[in-house]
Write an enzyme that holds these catalytic residues in place. Sequence first.
Site, PDB file in Angstrom:
ATOM      1  N   ASN A  58      -1.135  -9.435  -1.149  1.00  0.00           N
ATOM      2  CA  ASN A  58      -2.299  -8.465  -1.174  1.00  0.00           C
ATOM      3  C   ASN A  58      -2.683  -8.629  -2.406  1.00  0.00           C
ATOM      4  O   ASN A  58      -4.015  -8.908  -2.843  1.00  0.00           O
ATOM      5  CB  ASN A  58      -2.214  -7.417  -0.713  1.00  0.00           C
TER       6      ASN A  58
ATOM      7  N   ASP B   9       7.380  -8.142  -4.072  1.00  0.00           N
ATOM      8  CA  ASP B   9       6.352  -7.143  -5.143  1.00  0.00           C
ATOM      9  C   ASP B   9       7.399  -6.689  -6.559  1.00  0.00           C
ATOM     10  O   ASP B   9       7.571  -5.797  -6.118  1.00  0.00           O
ATOM     11  CB  ASP B   9       6.538  -6.125  -3.907  1.00  0.00           C
TER      12      ASP B   9
ATOM     13  N   HIS C   6       4.058 -11.125   3.754  1.00  0.00           N
ATOM     14  CA  HIS C   6       4.018 -10.276   2.767  1.00  0.00           C
ATOM     15  C   HIS C   6       4.228  -9.093   4.010  1.00  0.00           C
ATOM     16  O   HIS C   6       5.316  -8.321   3.197  1.00  0.00           O
ATOM     17  CB  HIS C   6       2.789 -10.440   1.621  1.00  0.00           C
TER      18      HIS C   6
ATOM     19  N   TYR D 204       0.521  -7.804 -10.328  1.00  0.00           N
ATOM     20  CA  TYR D 204      -0.153  -7.280 -10.092  1.00  0.00           C
ATOM     21  C   TYR D 204      -1.399  -6.693 -11.053  1.00  0.00           C
ATOM     22  O   TYR D 204      -1.899  -5.389 -11.214  1.00  0.00           O
ATOM     23  CB  TYR D 204       1.060  -5.559 -10.181  1.00  0.00           C
TER      24      TYR D 204
ATOM     25  N   HIS E 177       2.249   1.936   4.710  1.00  0.00           N
ATOM     26  CA  HIS E 177       1.712   0.508   5.358  1.00  0.00           C
ATOM     27  C   HIS E 177       1.814   1.049   6.474  1.00  0.00           C
ATOM     28  O   HIS E 177       2.425   0.028   7.433  1.00  0.00           O
ATOM     29  CB  HIS E 177       2.090  -0.065   4.800  1.00  0.00           C
TER      30      HIS E 177
ATOM     31  N   ASP F 128       2.841 -10.338  -3.893  1.00  0.00           N
ATOM     32  CA  ASP F 128       2.990  -9.656  -4.866  1.00  0.00           C
ATOM     33  C   ASP F 128       3.188  -9.893  -6.254  1.00  0.00           C
ATOM     34  O   ASP F 128       4.689  -9.622  -6.651  1.00  0.00           O
ATOM     35  CB  ASP F 128       3.415  -7.904  -3.983  1.00  0.00           C
TER      36      ASP F 128
ATOM     37  N   HIS G  34       5.878  -5.718   0.265  1.00  0.00           N
ATOM     38  CA  HIS G  34       4.860  -4.971   1.146  1.00  0.00           C
ATOM     39  C   HIS G  34       4.984  -3.700   0.621  1.00  0.00           C
ATOM     40  O   HIS G  34       4.847  -2.306  -0.276  1.00  0.00           O
ATOM     41  CB  HIS G  34       4.070  -4.994   1.918  1.00  0.00           C
ATOM     42  N   VAL G  35       6.411  -3.321   1.934  1.00  0.00           N
ATOM     43  CA  VAL G  35       5.950  -2.235   1.770  1.00  0.00           C
ATOM     44  C   VAL G  35       7.579  -1.307   0.039  1.00  0.00           C
ATOM     45  O   VAL G  35       8.140  -2.599   0.897  1.00  0.00           O
ATOM     46  CB  VAL G  35       7.190  -1.303   3.025  1.00  0.00           C
ATOM     47  N   HIS G  36       7.534  -1.729  -0.515  1.00  0.00           N
ATOM     48  CA  HIS G  36       8.181  -0.520  -1.000  1.00  0.00           C
ATOM     49  C   HIS G  36      10.026  -0.797  -1.207  1.00  0.00           C
ATOM     50  O   HIS G  36       9.950   0.589  -2.189  1.00  0.00           O
ATOM     51  CB  HIS G  36       7.448   0.036  -2.962  1.00  0.00           C
TER      52      HIS G  36
END
Length: 349
Positions: free
Chosen positions: A180, A114, A265, A146, A275, A143, A302-304
């Site tokens: 995603n 991410d 991800h 963006y 999420h 990710d 995915h989870v930041h």
Amino acid sequence: MSSMFPKVHITQGDHVGKGVIISWITPQEPGSSSVTYWPDEQESNKLQAHGYFLTYNFFNYTSGYIHHCTLQHLEFDTKYYYVVGIGNTTRQFWFRTPPPLGPDVPYTFGLIGDLGQTYNSNTTLRHYELSPVKGQAILYVGDLSYADDYPFHDNTRWDTWGRFTERVAAYQPWIWTAGNHEIDFAPELGETRAFKPYTSRYHVPYKASGSTSPLWYSIKRASAYVIVMSSYSAFGKYTPQYKWLEKELPKVNRTETPWLIVLMHSPIYSSYVTHYMEGEPIRVIYEKWFVEYKVDVVFAGHVHAYERSERVSNIAYDTVNGMCRPINDESAPVYITVGDGGNLEGLAT
């Protein structure tokens, strides 16, 4: 010259680490898709590999000429120099191939997810560059640019992200995972082919592991067997991804590559509200295989945020009233989430 040939990046080009895929973009004209390369201290022994280029359109954007060239049959544990471009507009880089496969071969992976392209993203990449424990390749858990967070899925953001990451990605292979933000499905813009910018720009050696899609594949590197999964492709029973993984896991020879690593991800386990439970469908289907084949670690983004689990599984109890009840299980993987690369969406708290 930097503006003429930006966005150079490399990844593994075969299943065992003796190949490298080199990718770059020429904005104005195709030029050459060939790469000149040679082992360190053997510049008189120059070799050449021939690739190809492609372009794509996305809404009102037309890409530059995206070149992909695979170098094959390289020597293990060897530094190679390579040159892209022709005439006076060439650029030179280098990479080192991994050591031969083996159970006692030390190897260091970097891990990023991410990332995006903000001040914080730059801090993350700089931290990796300056780390006293030098990574030799990066496991990237999805990710990337963006671009889809900008109006009309602004694909110039793919170009700026490629330029931003080149300082590492041109010298070390990044093992790519789709997230995603790579889906880029935008029917309101007339874009109904998912993953088009990502799969056009970032090629991987998926056919070498018998995969039918670049979104799931495997590689071996040093003492590790790395399996890449796609959280945003069909993964239910009897889908192509399911059937591929069903055949892939039994192939892992732990006497050759004792480390079994899975990249995806969306995390299977997460204590964050952000999420929450999105990875549950994948857990229900695949966790039993992860335990059966004793996967060591599953990396996700995915989870930041950053989070690490014990070795846990939920096989014995499954989901009860929407609540997980994982138990300690020495056969289960450790789950590590590293989605805090620094993108514009900020951190999960």
